[in-house]
Every structure is written in structure tokens, then in C-alpha cells.
Design a protein around this motif. Structure first.
Motif, short mmCIF file in Angstrom:
data_model
loop_
_atom_site.label_atom_id
_atom_site.label_comp_id
_atom_site.label_asym_id
_atom_site.label_seq_id
_atom_site.Cartn_x
_atom_site.Cartn_y
_atom_site.Cartn_z
N ARG A 1 24.84 -73.84 -14.38
CA ARG A 1 25.33 -75.10 -13.84
C ARG A 1 26.27 -75.81 -14.79
NH1 ARG A 1 20.17 -78.46 -12.08
NH2 ARG A 1 21.79 -79.70 -11.04
N TRP A 2 26.21 -75.45 -16.06
CA TRP A 2 27.00 -76.16 -17.05
C TRP A 2 27.81 -75.22 -17.93
CZ3 TRP A 2 28.28 -81.10 -17.83
CH2 TRP A 2 28.76 -81.48 -19.08
N LEU A 3 27.17 -74.17 -18.44
CA LEU A 3 27.84 -73.23 -19.32
C LEU A 3 28.69 -72.25 -18.54
CD1 LEU A 3 24.99 -72.35 -21.84
CD2 LEU A 3 26.92 -73.88 -22.22
N SER A 4 29.66 -71.69 -19.24
CA SER A 4 30.46 -70.62 -18.66
C SER A 4 29.63 -69.35 -18.56
CB SER A 4 31.69 -70.38 -19.53
OG SER A 4 32.35 -69.21 -19.13
N VAL A 5 29.91 -68.56 -17.56
CA VAL A 5 29.22 -67.27 -17.42
C VAL A 5 29.53 -66.37 -18.60
CG1 VAL A 5 29.04 -65.21 -15.97
CG2 VAL A 5 29.20 -67.44 -14.90
N ILE A 6 30.72 -66.51 -19.16
CA ILE A 6 31.09 -65.71 -20.33
C ILE A 6 30.19 -66.05 -21.50
CG2 ILE A 6 32.97 -65.17 -21.93
CD1 ILE A 6 34.93 -65.83 -19.69
N TYR B 1 37.56 -70.49 -9.82
CA TYR B 1 37.41 -71.90 -9.46
C TYR B 1 36.20 -72.52 -10.15
CZ TYR B 1 35.59 -75.83 -6.79
OH TYR B 1 35.05 -77.03 -6.45
N ASP B 2 35.06 -71.80 -10.13
CA ASP B 2 33.85 -72.39 -10.70
C ASP B 2 33.94 -72.45 -12.22
OD1 ASP B 2 31.31 -73.40 -9.54
OD2 ASP B 2 30.43 -72.05 -11.05
N PHE C 1 34.57 -75.93 -16.92
CA PHE C 1 35.33 -76.24 -18.14
C PHE C 1 35.73 -77.72 -18.16
CE2 PHE C 1 39.49 -76.76 -20.15
CZ PHE C 1 39.21 -76.34 -21.44
N PHE C 2 36.34 -78.21 -17.08
CA PHE C 2 36.74 -79.61 -17.06
C PHE C 2 35.55 -80.55 -16.97
CE2 PHE C 2 40.83 -77.70 -15.80
CZ PHE C 2 41.66 -78.38 -16.68
#
Length: 208
Positions: free
Chosen positions: A111-116, A172-173, A178-179
Motif C-alpha cells: 500500500r505504501w512501498l514500491s514493489v521493487i 500507474y500504481d 512514489f508521489f
């Protein structure tokens, strides 16, 4: 055989093939050999004497001097072809849906962190993703499941149309997260050191 005269299969036109031509009924058709039809026999016209004595009685026989030929016009998009095209399109759409569902599962994993940053370390989730792809492949290329689900073995490039949309969901997600991290912040109290979260507009309106 029952579909031979169906308008989706064949059309018999007078003179030339045309989609909007007046369809000739079976008793109005004349074949390419010039044989006497039921209409001619009903009018008492013989095979040997129709050219000379019955040229003006409204009969049109292929090969005669006053005749207009009967054209058999085949529909290149027959009902069977339309059905197979529908089944192929249905299968390609199924593939696109599965790809987009996989992308959605990966995007909603955090929900907050990037999947990477977070990675794909959940073995159950990975097994589920692999199983969904295998189930889709079986439904596509298994003859038994083709009959059950009305699917067809599609070509490799028919798997591709869903990939750009799946990538768009992921991109998109990732951009949204990120923003969201950039516009929301944690402010530390200088006295107590307690950190207070300041929610930005993007997180307030898009965070689930």
C-alpha cells in the motif's frame, strides 16, 4: 446441408454477386449447365425447344440469348467462421483478463512501498500466480477444455494485446505510490521526539 441455403452461408443473385441483391428462391435458380428447372417444366418448356419458342415468356436460363445468369455467392464470413472468430477472440480476452489480474495483485501487494523495494517473497502468492497462468494455458490449449469452455488454441501474438494494459496498471500504481511518499511526510516534535504523520492530498484521496 440444412445451412446450404441459409443467407449467412450462400446467396443466389441474378446477374452478379451483391450484398443487397434480391435473393433468388430455389425454384428461381438456374445452374450453369442450362438444365431445365421446375419452373420451366411447370410452364411446359422442353430442353430442346426453349431457345426458339420460349424466349419471351419470362424464363431466364443460363446460356440463353436472353438470359441473365444465376450467381452463387459464398459468404466469406460464414456462420462457422464467425463462431470460430468469436471463440478465438473470447480466448484472447480471457488471456488479457488474467494478465491484468496478475498485474493488479502485484500492484496491490503493497500500500505504501514500491514493489521493487518490497519484492515478491510470498511463496503462496507466487504459487497462485503460476497456477493461474497454467490454468489459462490449459483452458487455451487442451482439446477437452476447448470443448467445455468454448475456447480455441490461439497463436502466441494473440497473448500480447493484454500485456500493455497489465504494464500500465503496474506503472500507474508505482507512480501513484512514489508521489504519495513524496507528498506525505513525518514531522518530529523537537521536544518529545514524537513523530506525527502529515497526510498529503494524494494519500488522502487515493490511499485505500
Amino acid at each position: 446441408a440444412l445451412l446450404d441455403d441459409h443467407h449467412h452461408q450462400l446467396a443466389y443473385c441474378r446477374g452478379k454477386c451483391d450484398y443487397e441483391c434480391t435473393r433468388l428462391k430455389p425454384h428461381e435458380r438456374f445452374n450453369i449447365t442450362g438444365e431445365v428447372t421446375d419452373v420451366m417444366e411447370a410452364k411446359g418448356v422442353s430442353k430442346d425447344g426453349w431457345e426458339d419458342s420460349h424466349t419471351d415468356d419470362g424464363l431466364e436460363v443460363y446460356g440463353g440469348k436472353n438470359s441473365i445468369r444465376t450467381c452463387q455467392c459464398a459468404n466469406i464470413a460464414s456462420r462457422m467462421v464467425q463462431k470460430e472468430a468469436l471463440y478465438n477472440a473470447r480466448t484472447a480476452f480471457l488471456v488479457a483478463i488474467v494478465f491484468c489480474q496478475i498485474a493488479t495483485i502485484i500492484a496491490f501487494k503493497t500500500r505504501w512501498l514500491s514493489v521493487i523495494q518490497h519484492g515478491l517473497g510470498n511463496p503462496l502468492l507466487n504459487v497462485g500466480l503460476f497456477a493461474s497462468v497454467m490454468a489459462m494455458a490449459l483452458a487455451t490449449y487442451s482439446p477437452l477444455l476447448n470443448s467445455v469452455f468454448s475456447t480455441r488454441p490461439i497463436r502466441f501474438y494473440h497473448w500480447m494485446p493484454g500485456l500493455p494494459w497489465a504494464c500500465m496498471i503496474l506503472v500507474y500504481d508505482e507512480v501513484r505510490k512514489f508521489f504519495m511518499r513524496k507528498t506525505s511526510s513525518n514531522v518530529a516534535d523537537p521536544v518529545t521526539g514524537e513523530r506525527t504523520r502529515v497526510i498529503g492530498w494524494l494519500e488522502a484521496n487515493t490511499h485505500y
